[in-house]
Design a protein around this motif. Structure first.
Motif, PDB file in Angstrom:
ATOM      1  N   PHE A   1     -14.017  13.595   1.589  1.00 57.12           N
ATOM      2  CA  PHE A   1     -13.155  14.494   2.349  1.00 57.12           C
ATOM      3  C   PHE A   1     -11.666  14.182   2.262  1.00 57.12           C
ATOM      4  CE2 PHE A   1     -17.256  14.281   4.760  1.00 57.12           C
ATOM      5  CZ  PHE A   1     -17.734  15.513   4.334  1.00 57.12           C
ATOM      6  N   PHE A   2     -11.299  13.017   1.772  1.00 59.85           N
ATOM      7  CA  PHE A   2      -9.892  12.679   1.625  1.00 59.85           C
ATOM      8  C   PHE A   2      -9.783  11.486   0.686  1.00 59.85           C
ATOM      9  CE2 PHE A   2     -11.445  10.203   5.213  1.00 59.85           C
ATOM     10  CZ  PHE A   2     -10.939   8.935   4.975  1.00 59.85           C
ATOM     11  N   THR A   3      -8.594  11.288   0.147  1.00 64.98           N
ATOM     12  CA  THR A   3      -8.319  10.140  -0.720  1.00 64.98           C
ATOM     13  C   THR A   3      -7.449   9.158   0.042  1.00 64.98           C
ATOM     14  OG1 THR A   3      -8.452  11.515  -2.698  1.00 64.98           O
ATOM     15  CG2 THR A   3      -7.344   9.383  -2.904  1.00 64.98           C
ATOM     16  N   PRO A   4      -7.918   7.939   0.263  1.00 62.18           N
ATOM     17  CA  PRO A   4      -7.119   6.976   1.029  1.00 62.18           C
ATOM     18  C   PRO A   4      -5.836   6.580   0.303  1.00 62.18           C
ATOM     19  CG  PRO A   4      -9.417   6.284   0.853  1.00 62.18           C
ATOM     20  CD  PRO A   4      -9.233   7.409  -0.103  1.00 62.18           C
ATOM     21  N   THR A   5      -4.934   5.981   1.057  1.00 63.18           N
ATOM     22  CA  THR A   5      -3.718   5.432   0.476  1.00 63.18           C
ATOM     23  C   THR A   5      -4.080   4.350  -0.540  1.00 63.18           C
ATOM     24  OG1 THR A   5      -2.539   5.848   2.536  1.00 63.18           O
ATOM     25  CG2 THR A   5      -1.547   4.270   1.012  1.00 63.18           C
ATOM     26  N   PRO A   6      -3.433   4.312  -1.691  1.00 67.12           N
ATOM     27  CA  PRO A   6      -3.750   3.272  -2.682  1.00 67.12           C
ATOM     28  C   PRO A   6      -3.592   1.869  -2.104  1.00 67.12           C
ATOM     29  CG  PRO A   6      -2.333   4.957  -3.638  1.00 67.12           C
ATOM     30  CD  PRO A   6      -2.401   5.243  -2.168  1.00 67.12           C
ATOM     31  N   THR A   7      -4.403   0.945  -2.587  1.00 62.64           N
ATOM     32  CA  THR A   7      -4.368  -0.415  -2.040  1.00 62.64           C
ATOM     33  C   THR A   7      -2.996  -1.061  -2.216  1.00 62.64           C
ATOM     34  OG1 THR A   7      -5.218  -1.285  -4.127  1.00 62.64           O
ATOM     35  CG2 THR A   7      -6.826  -0.759  -2.428  1.00 62.64           C
ATOM     36  N   ARG A   8      -2.314  -0.752  -3.295  1.00 61.92           N
ATOM     37  CA  ARG A   8      -1.008  -1.369  -3.531  1.00 61.92           C
ATOM     38  C   ARG A   8       0.046  -0.918  -2.516  1.00 61.92           C
ATOM     39  NH1 ARG A   8      -1.883   2.442  -7.405  1.00 61.92           N
ATOM     40  NH2 ARG A   8      -0.396   4.190  -7.517  1.00 61.92           N
ATOM     41  N   ALA A   9      -0.231   0.190  -1.824  1.00 60.41           N
ATOM     42  CA  ALA A   9       0.717   0.696  -0.831  1.00 60.41           C
ATOM     43  C   ALA A   9       0.397   0.218   0.579  1.00 60.41           C
ATOM     44  CB  ALA A   9       0.741   2.222  -0.864  1.00 60.41           C
ATOM     45  N   ALA A  10      -0.649  -0.582   0.742  1.00 59.78           N
ATOM     46  CA  ALA A  10      -1.060  -1.029   2.071  1.00 59.78           C
ATOM     47  C   ALA A  10      -0.025  -1.970   2.673  1.00 59.78           C
ATOM     48  CB  ALA A  10      -2.401  -1.733   1.996  1.00 59.78           C
ATOM     49  N   THR A  11       0.153  -1.865   3.988  1.00 63.00           N
ATOM     50  CA  THR A  11       1.078  -2.723   4.719  1.00 63.00           C
ATOM     51  C   THR A  11       0.404  -3.201   5.999  1.00 63.00           C
ATOM     52  OG1 THR A  11       2.044  -0.839   5.898  1.00 63.00           O
ATOM     53  CG2 THR A  11       3.107  -1.511   3.830  1.00 63.00           C
ATOM     54  N   GLY A  12       1.019  -4.153   6.680  1.00 67.77           N
ATOM     55  CA  GLY A  12       0.579  -4.586   7.990  1.00 67.77           C
ATOM     56  C   GLY A  12      -0.851  -5.079   8.027  1.00 67.77           C
ATOM     57  N   PRO A  13      -1.610  -4.740   9.082  1.00 68.14           N
ATOM     58  CA  PRO A  13      -2.978  -5.224   9.207  1.00 68.14           C
ATOM     59  C   PRO A  13      -3.881  -4.814   8.041  1.00 68.14           C
ATOM     60  CG  PRO A  13      -2.219  -4.281  11.282  1.00 68.14           C
ATOM     61  CD  PRO A  13      -1.181  -3.956  10.265  1.00 68.14           C
ATOM     62  N   THR A  14      -3.654  -3.623   7.501  1.00 66.81           N
ATOM     63  CA  THR A  14      -4.480  -3.177   6.377  1.00 66.81           C
ATOM     64  C   THR A  14      -4.269  -4.082   5.171  1.00 66.81           C
ATOM     65  OG1 THR A  14      -4.431  -0.894   7.162  1.00 66.81           O
ATOM     66  CG2 THR A  14      -4.973  -1.244   4.835  1.00 66.81           C
ATOM     67  N   ALA A  15      -3.025  -4.424   4.880  1.00 63.55           N
ATOM     68  CA  ALA A  15      -2.747  -5.324   3.768  1.00 63.55           C
ATOM     69  C   ALA A  15      -3.368  -6.695   3.998  1.00 63.55           C
ATOM     70  CB  ALA A  15      -1.239  -5.453   3.562  1.00 63.55           C
ATOM     71  N   ALA A  16      -3.373  -7.162   5.250  1.00 63.83           N
ATOM     72  CA  ALA A  16      -3.976  -8.469   5.552  1.00 63.83           C
ATOM     73  C   ALA A  16      -5.482  -8.445   5.316  1.00 63.83           C
ATOM     74  CB  ALA A  16      -3.663  -8.857   6.993  1.00 63.83           C
ATOM     75  N   VAL A  17      -6.138  -7.350   5.710  1.00 56.99           N
ATOM     76  CA  VAL A  17      -7.573  -7.219   5.449  1.00 56.99           C
ATOM     77  C   VAL A  17      -7.828  -7.189   3.952  1.00 56.99           C
ATOM     78  CG1 VAL A  17      -9.576  -5.690   5.666  1.00 56.99           C
ATOM     79  CG2 VAL A  17      -8.093  -6.089   7.638  1.00 56.99           C
ATOM     80  N   TYR A  18      -7.054  -6.414   3.229  1.00 58.23           N
ATOM     81  CA  TYR A  18      -7.243  -6.312   1.782  1.00 58.23           C
ATOM     82  C   TYR A  18      -7.078  -7.679   1.102  1.00 58.23           C
ATOM     83  CZ  TYR A  18      -7.207  -1.164   1.853  1.00 58.23           C
ATOM     84  OH  TYR A  18      -7.503   0.152   2.050  1.00 58.23           O
ATOM     85  N   GLN A  19      -6.148  -8.493   1.591  1.00 62.50           N
ATOM     86  CA  GLN A  19      -5.967  -9.816   0.995  1.00 62.50           C
ATOM     87  C   GLN A  19      -7.202 -10.682   1.222  1.00 62.50           C
ATOM     88  OE1 GLN A  19      -3.316 -10.853  -1.013  1.00 62.50           O
ATOM     89  NE2 GLN A  19      -4.930 -12.359  -1.425  1.00 62.50           N
ATOM     90  N   GLN A  20      -7.771 -10.615   2.433  1.00 60.94           N
ATOM     91  CA  GLN A  20      -9.000 -11.382   2.671  1.00 60.94           C
ATOM     92  C   GLN A  20     -10.152 -10.855   1.819  1.00 60.94           C
ATOM     93  OE1 GLN A  20     -10.268 -12.269   6.633  1.00 60.94           O
ATOM     94  NE2 GLN A  20      -8.321 -13.184   7.219  1.00 60.94           N
TER      95      GLN A  20
END
Length: 329
Positions: free
Chosen positions: A5-24
């Motif tokens: 139903f939608f395309t999420p923001t690319p991982t390289r554009a993640a910031t804040g808590p989302t970027a921290a989760v992606y790093q883990q």
């Protein structure tokens, strides 16, 4: 991989808590997989989902093969092909190819202990009917609850095929992929690393979890996902809760018609949201583009769709968790 139903923001554009989760996810798992990218529109749900999966499936001392087997078996009970495929591959990565292929074929594992785990996990779909509880370690129980939630989110928001034409179901590709991910899958993970990502309010673990980080992560997920119910009125929320309790995991034979009947007495402004939440709880792949289009007339943001799906998913998951709570009273 296709999002429904939608395309999420690319991982390289993640910031804040989302970027921290992606790093883990990069450090401890296989990277920011589509499951977690689909949740990125609601960072608090993303963080809590990751925390529960990490602390239950990856950290701690319970045998990892047992946990992957439970993840696959729950996914079979919930008819989530995407998750079945993922955890069959991880069984390969953990050096259990015969068990992995037995699971992929839907067979009962030959080892009695594994067969018992599969039966227990699959019975949790209808905990009241099965008089279900858990004799297993908290990591195994937490894995089961994590995938009751994740299966529903995945089935609602993602197409079932990770690769074109379902190539991920080729035994050869599973074997090759397992070897590729073997090192990452087998590295021990320290418990508790994900907890700083969670809301401060998630401090008290449920009785079935003792003082394990798994329980803290579950409470955080339950709190974050339940807030999606604020998108609906009181009658709508009561309808979702009562239906989950009454139906006890039963798969509707015709989900679209079933949901239409259940929302007839819900106020008109809440009918489509209640329908989506109910389908998320029982038959999430039956959520249709038409359902989502109607919902977006009043709630155009991707985040609100994710919140609504998460609300239905956690309501069904907590129905299973309540069987554990009853056993510990």
């Amino acid at each position: 991989m296709t999002y429904r139903f939608f395309t999420p923001t690319p991982t390289r554009a993640a910031t804040g808590p989302t970027a921290a989760v992606y790093q883990q996810l990069r450090d401890d798992f296989l990277g920011p997989l589509p499951t977690f990218q689909a949740l990125s529109a609601v960072p608090e749900v993303l963080a809590a989902t990751w925390a529960l999966m990490r602390e239950a499936l990856l950290a701690g001392d319970a045998p990892r093969v047992d946990r992957e087997l439970v993840a696959a078996a729950v996914s079979q009970a919930n008819r989530c092909q995407f998750c079945i495929d993922a955890h069959v591959l991880l069984l390969h990565a953990l050096g259990a190819p015969k068990l992995a292929e037995a699971v992929a074929r839907g067979e009962t594992p030959p080892e009695p202990r594994h067969a018992e785990l599969v039966g227990w996990a699959q019975a949790s779909r209808s905990p009241r009917a099965a008089d279900w509880t858990s004799p297993y370690r908290v990591e195994i129980t937490g894995t089961l609850l994590a995938f009751h939630f994740i299966n529903r989110v995945v089935s609602a928001l993602l197409d079932p095929d990770l690769l074109p034409g379902g190539l991920q179901r080729s035994p050869l590709l599973r074997s090759v992929g397992g070897r590729f991910y073997a090192r990452a899958a087998r590295e021990p993970k320290e418990p508790g690393r994900s907890l700083p990502l969670l809301d401060d309010e998630a401090t008290a673990a449920p009785a079935w979890a003792g003082d394990s980080p798994v329980g803290v992560a579950y409470v955080s997920l339950r709190n974050a996902a339940t807030r999606g119910g604020d998108l609906l009125g009181e009658v709508a929320r009561a309808t979702v809760t009562a239906t989950v309790r009454w139906e006890d995991g039963r798969f509707p034979a015709r989900p679209a018609d079933w949901a239409v009947d259940l929302v007839r007495d819900v106020p008109g402004t809440d009918r489509i949201g209640t329908r989506i939440a109910l389908l998320a709880a029982f038959a999430p792949s039956a959520i249709s583009p038409g359902d989502v289009a109607l919902w977006r007339l009043s709630h155009p943001a991707d985040a609100d769709l994710v919140r609504l799906v998460a609300y239905g998913a956690i309501t069904a998951t907590d129905h299973v968790a309540q069987a554990l709570a009853s056993a510990h009273r």
